[in-house]
Design an enzyme around this catalytic site. Sequence first.
Site, mmCIF file in Angstrom:
data_model
loop_
_atom_site.group_PDB
_atom_site.id
_atom_site.type_symbol
_atom_site.label_atom_id
_atom_site.label_comp_id
_atom_site.label_asym_id
_atom_site.label_seq_id
_atom_site.Cartn_x
_atom_site.Cartn_y
_atom_site.Cartn_z
ATOM 1 N N ASN A 157 0.783 -1.231 0.000
ATOM 2 C CA ASN A 157 0.000 0.000 0.000
ATOM 3 C C ASN A 157 0.811 1.276 0.000
ATOM 4 O O ASN A 157 1.982 1.307 0.330
ATOM 5 C CB ASN A 157 -1.078 -0.014 1.090
ATOM 6 N N CYS A 158 0.136 2.290 -0.455
ATOM 7 C CA CYS A 158 0.771 3.600 -0.593
ATOM 8 C C CYS A 158 -0.073 4.629 0.126
ATOM 9 O O CYS A 158 -0.180 5.761 -0.304
ATOM 10 C CB CYS A 158 0.867 3.994 -2.054
ATOM 11 N N VAL A 159 -0.736 4.237 1.194
ATOM 12 C CA VAL A 159 -1.505 5.214 1.949
ATOM 13 C C VAL A 159 -0.545 6.124 2.683
ATOM 14 O O VAL A 159 0.659 5.957 2.599
ATOM 15 C CB VAL A 159 -2.485 4.552 2.942
#
Lengths: 349, 130, 76, 427
Positions: D240-242
């Site tokens: 993820n790239c949150v």
Amino acid sequence: MASIRVVHYLNQFFGQIGGEDKADITPFSKDGPVGPGTALAKVWGDDMSIVGTVICGDTYFNENLDTATEEVIALVASYKPDLLVAGPAFNAGRYGMACGAVCAAIQEKLKIPVVTGMYEENPGADMYKKDIYIVKTGNSAAQMRTAIPALARLATRLAKGEVMGSPAEEGYLARGIRKNIFHEQRGSARAVEMLLQKLKGEPFTTEYPMPVFDRVSPRPAIKDLSKAKIALVTSGGIVPKGNPDRIESSSASKFGRYDISGINDLTEETFETAHGGYDPVYANKDADRVLPVDVMRKLEREGIIGKLHDVYYATVGNGTSVANSKKYARAIGEELKQEHVDGIILTST
Amino acid sequence: MDLQKVLIITNNPIVKNIDNAEICFVRGDQRQVLYQVLNKVAGGHSLLSHPLAGSIKPEDNPYRSVVLSISITEANLSTLSMLEYCLGKVESGAREGMDSWRLNHLARDFQMIDRELLDNALQSLSGRQV
Amino acid sequence: MVKELEEVVDVPVVHVCTVVPISVTVGANRIDPAVAIPHPLGNPQLNQDEEFALRTSIVEKALKALSTDISEQTVF
Amino acid sequence: MQLELGNILVKDIQFGDKTEFKNGIVYVNKQELMDNIKDDRLAKIEVDIVRPGDDVRICPVKDVLEPRVKVEGGGQVFPGIFGNAEMVGSGKTNVLKGMTVLTVGKIVGFQEGIIDMSGPGAEYTPFSQTINLVILCDKVEGLPQHEHEEAVRLAGLKATRYISEIAKNVTPDETFTFETKPLTEQLSQYPDLPKVAYVYMLQTQGLMHDTYLYGTDVKKILPTFLYPTEVMDGAVISGNCVSACDKNTTYHHLNNPVIADLFARHGKDLNFIGVVVTNENVTLLDKERSSNFTAKLVDSLKVDGVIISEEGFGNPDADLIMNCKKIEALGIKTVLVTDEYAGRDGASQSLADANLLANAVISGGNANAIIELPPMSRVIGYIEASEIIAGGFDGALKKDGSITVEIQAITGATNELGFNRMGALEF
């Protein structure tokens, strides 16, 4: 180095004017310290000096909030202070409200540090602790001896612009500001520690107390309606025709206060709605459909209620932020309290 | 998709033409979307997707699509209370806002992410009786 | 809003509202259900007398709420 | 299940003719590394080395990994990505300690993080203290975001695996043994100690919000039981790239501090039973279902208390609270680990949900707090991204190269596994 100039705010009692009988005295100033101020001065020595004391009666202040605040600001400003100290007010409600209001106003207008002291259940503490530093004190003037050094210490730190520590370290009421700090242990180790404490039934302190949409305990019923003064408040945006205060149709930035003395019925010609969230046709045609003035007047005539309060209040609920609607409600509430109403009917669309 | 009909409240312009969905387009920011959701939930629609989908800073995510049931039952109190916290969060963030410069640069990415989260929700709901 | 009024003024407050669940979540203690969002205390379908009678009944219920002691949130 | 972790202390990384470990130094043949990770979807790959104290800023960081290799026992590190998802978590695993593999790339416009190797920003990220092998990836024109994310994720995993091979035959400098017995035996091992489990919440909402367990997308799983040592062998990896401050990088998963600190007290103050891994989905039905299963699993483990860690913020706050409520309702005590978005002034509501049962919370800090990062003489990646990554804002990047950002832009700053010492308190 010149010592720091301090002005001290006191009520009639601590200002040594008199008791409740002098509570309506208007603000005035005296050069130098008075009462608790002399104790503060003793702690401070030469570092800080109380150049003036502003004294105002609690009743006068609370009943004339706007003018009293203005008058106090002018008196304080005349001393060109570097710092304002108010109180301590302990658990005295009206004194606490005054200390809080004065501090908040001075901080905003004169842009100088302010500090006061209160018992944590003082209504003034709840109202102002987010805006200003309030030193935690005991609940009566008997605790003056411990309150003064704490107040003096925090005042010094503020005046010198020192970095403020945590509420626990410095003895002020937490202001609801979340600040980052570095703990001794990493978060996971703190979590394990806290879980072990919780499992053992030992006391532990959460790092983030959950905010709760607090409930208010129901107030007791009106005993005799036929003697009661009832006020009307609406979030349905009913305003006199033409919307004289220009209340916005949504995200309202203000509330309206309108006199209905002598008005027995809201008509299409005289009232309308400013609310932008629903179909306005019905309310514009007959605003009684939102704000039942006609029925209330009839019940007043019949003696079922004692009196319909002659002023009603209107806001627009549509899209108004929680914080704003709270603020308006508090302001409206203060006014209705002054008017000694016995009950309120709030209508919403 | 054998999804029963749902109601989508959105301000995302790329959310359109979805099978079995009635789309209620809101002109405005995500606050307006959430208030519209609040109205619908208070009116008895059930909330199907979380109103703050995604872990992109709420005030930085100007596009938002929320899935509700078409059908109406009694308003759900616990959903309303959850919405209250969500609105509290969004309201408290709103004053920091997002500047138009970033919005212009990122609008397409934001719309795409919102659409992606919506598709995930619809996929997960597919086949469910709502 | 209803909560703050009750707290500040320290008198009973009755919330006349169309959407009862919202009133419950915002913490109203005395709740008096109303007719419909655009006309909470009226009904344009009715003739004038009927509508006035309807409004009177809602207001009377509100007054009953104000004069009734309660210990928890109550819908009248 | 018993695992011996062998730490090989890495003093430095250098490029060399042969990829090998010698005298505390990891030598990397750059070309061979690049050949190992090449992918048609990536137009350009660059490799770099940065060290603690360097005058370097890395941005935008996608993931951070740690080279680990199986020496004994079944399976491979990062199971399901590599191999046939054989069970891991037992035998021996060697770790190249003190270094990371760090991937950099612009996936979508706004969520990846910043790592400063020195200066004030360095205090907020653990990766300023490690020697980092930085892999910068550029996608080919027109590659959709899904594929781009996957390509960069795989590049990081492959590079880490490639490097880790050199650790296989090295004698570790230090070893640590962790053991969790099968449930019934573990439950009876320390009859006098409180039994504790760990509820491990993972961000799983779709593109840029995904996590993988044994190679499977966690949003599609029902909550399940893991031996803690499985996590140490790479059972959980980040996709993820949150927002950078509170996403768990793969490095964080491998070195999960909750697992480490529960083991540290295991057999002394508590009996660590195991891990329940669960997800954070988009729909309320999924949230209800997952929290119901989580509570049921925790209940069936017969534990007295759990630590629940969150990943991300906003709607995961609802999962966190649901898990807490449902587990507390069973009479099992909970402690939550989260972070806060309390506004730049710290005065806003921190979470998007709340419940009075959540009375024991550890905070990883206020992600909205502002920090000024002075200019660095060298930038790896795309500094202009700092203006648009989460927590950056208009005018963030000044002419002299300094940037003003919220600490949520810094990788790992408010980690919700409790990796850091930082936390927020009420003032």
